[in-house]
Design a protein around this motif. Structure first.
Motif, PDB file in Angstrom:
ATOM      1  N   GLU A 134       0.886  -1.225  -0.045  1.00 60.45           N
ATOM      2  CA  GLU A 134      -0.006   0.092   0.056  1.00 60.45           C
ATOM      3  C   GLU A 134       0.855   1.291  -0.182  1.00 60.45           C
ATOM      4  OE1 GLU A 134      -3.753  -0.649   2.103  1.00 60.45           O
ATOM      5  OE2 GLU A 134      -3.416   1.419   3.043  1.00 60.45           O
ATOM      6  N   VAL A 135       1.943   0.960   0.354  1.00 60.99           N
ATOM      7  CA  VAL A 135       2.922   2.463   0.442  1.00 60.99           C
ATOM      8  C   VAL A 135       3.216   2.655  -0.854  1.00 60.99           C
ATOM      9  CG1 VAL A 135       5.070   3.289   1.430  1.00 60.99           C
ATOM     10  CG2 VAL A 135       3.640   1.822   2.903  1.00 60.99           C
ATOM     11  N   LEU A 136       3.793   1.667  -1.778  1.00 60.15           N
ATOM     12  CA  LEU A 136       3.908   1.840  -3.022  1.00 60.15           C
ATOM     13  C   LEU A 136       2.924   2.367  -3.686  1.00 60.15           C
ATOM     14  CD1 LEU A 136       6.341  -1.157  -3.733  1.00 60.15           C
ATOM     15  CD2 LEU A 136       6.949   1.100  -3.742  1.00 60.15           C
ATOM     16  N   GLU A 166       0.257   4.163  -2.806  1.00 60.50           N
ATOM     17  CA  GLU A 166       0.159   5.639  -2.317  1.00 60.50           C
ATOM     18  C   GLU A 166       0.971   6.449  -3.080  1.00 60.50           C
ATOM     19  OE1 GLU A 166      -1.362   4.427   2.083  1.00 60.50           O
ATOM     20  OE2 GLU A 166       0.549   5.457   1.781  1.00 60.50           O
ATOM     21  N   PHE A 167       2.447   5.973  -3.243  1.00 67.74           N
ATOM     22  CA  PHE A 167       3.313   6.917  -3.863  1.00 67.74           C
ATOM     23  C   PHE A 167       2.848   6.875  -5.399  1.00 67.74           C
ATOM     24  CE2 PHE A 167       5.337   7.611  -0.212  1.00 67.74           C
ATOM     25  CZ  PHE A 167       6.579   6.905   0.056  1.00 67.74           C
TER      26      PHE A 167
END
Lengths: 225, 225
Positions: B142-144, B146-147
């Motif tokens: 999810e971090v990727l 979001e980026f």
DNA sequence: CTACACAAGATTGTTAACAATCACAACTGT
DNA sequence: ACAGTTGTGATTGTTAACAATCTTGTGTAG
């Protein structure tokens, strides 16, 4: 608009997290922040919106703002994202680093060493995380730098949340070895060392949440502010 | 706190950017947003703080909020960051994609094709950018994701700012070829195709700012909202 | 002692009003 | 006509007050 109070609040919270003074889950009361930063609630509420957009804080309706508490899955995602970003940053740095850049990095590693010897733990923590941020500043890509800033901050929360004992610092010699590879322009070695370093950091974190609810005023008004 | 107005404002602005209805440099007046979204100024000001944190908007003291205007250097940085992120996302996707994932991607490419044929340009633009976002959703990080959302949004601004004529869409067959590589589990080919695709998109943008100052109400209250 | 209900205070949500600043139009002088 | 100045309205910045909701403490019953 004057952004001074908002910037002070956001910057203060981020700094407190980077130094492990502010832990995951802590409540940031609006009135508390008003008193600490001597400003009106409208500024506080805007700063909290900013912090939420940066994944620093979680706003809960009618309950207030809490420092984010990353899940184990999120922790793994952050470290994977970190590897992706930091490897690209490292590649940029080794390709364009000047003699001044290398000297700056060596100086910083020396400061880390001194902070460790002086038992100034807070300084050692700050400098340890800062090493990575300096690489981001040097990579010539501000977008990557911004992402790295966010990832390092989130790593700080993860570390402070999942470390049973004292927060682990980056390995003693690993930063120095990274600077060596940059100085030698050895891209392949550098990439290996960055990858190894980040996996080492990730493995040093146990999945044990710590509980703490310290006094907000002491944290955000740290000595020297 | 009820975040409904703030979310509506942020979501509306992001969507308008993704569909190239809202261009770089446009002023977002507080009172205008109050009228469009039927809310109090406090909500608007918080939403603008959020949008600034997301690099969507630039707040200028005493002058107001303007949609961000990326510099040429920033444009290059965004595309480099995109290559870094999307390659990792692609690697994750090809390693874990299910038959349902592949079917979903094929369905989406078909929709892109239909939108192109129907001359529904807004839909084609939206679907074109959305293809990349679906990959982000599928990558399991999810971090990727979001980026990537942020980078695609910033790419939209760059495209709308630096394209002299109509916004270029992703190449006609390139998405289909990417889905093929995923379906075949061919990681090396997939990486080549992603890299080629992103470099192609970057090269299709000329450094020519366009000027426009359209009516905010028409843009943010697009048909179908 | 434990569980539940209620009240009070604390905190967050929301709004409106006033202050400060800016942009633009109008006027004046050259 | 152009440049500079001034005034006015628009917009942003800021604050305080009230409404709504939550948390915590106290009292009562079992």
């Amino acid at each position: 608009m004057s952004q001074a109070p908002e910037q002070a609040i956001v910057g203060g919270v981020l700094e407190a997290i980077a130094e492990h003074r502010l832990k995951a889950g802590v409540k940031l009361g609006e009135q508390d922040l008003c008193e600490i930063y001597h400003c009106n609630r409208a500024h506080v509420r805007r700063a909290l919106a900013t912090l939420e957009a940066q994944k620093v804080v979680k706003l809960e309706p009618n309950r207030g703002a809490f420092i984010a508490t990353p899940t184990p899955e999120e922790a793994r995602n952050v470290f994977q994202a970190r590897r992706a970003i930091e490897l690209v940053i490292a590649r940029n740095v080794v390709r364009q680093a000047s003699a001044e850049d290398v000297a700056r990095l060596r100086e910083h590693v020396e400061q880390e060493h001194l902070a460790r010897q002086s038992s100034d733990r807070r300084d050692a923590i700050r400098l340890s995380g800062r090493f990575h941020l300096i690489l981001g500043e040097m990579c010539g890509n501000e977008v990557l730098d911004e992402f790295l800033n966010e990832l390092v901050m989130r790593s700080s929360l993860i570390i402070s949340m999942y470390s049973a004992s004292q927060a682990p610092l980056c390995g003693d010699e690993e930063h120095a070895l990274i600077v060596d590879a940059i100085a030698q322009g050895d891209e392949a070695t550098l990439m290996e060392r960055i990858e190894h370093h980040l996996r080492h950091l990730e493995r040093s974190i146990a999945i044990e949440p710590t509980n703490a609810s310290p006094d907000l005023k002491d944290i955000l008004q740290a000595p020297g502010r």
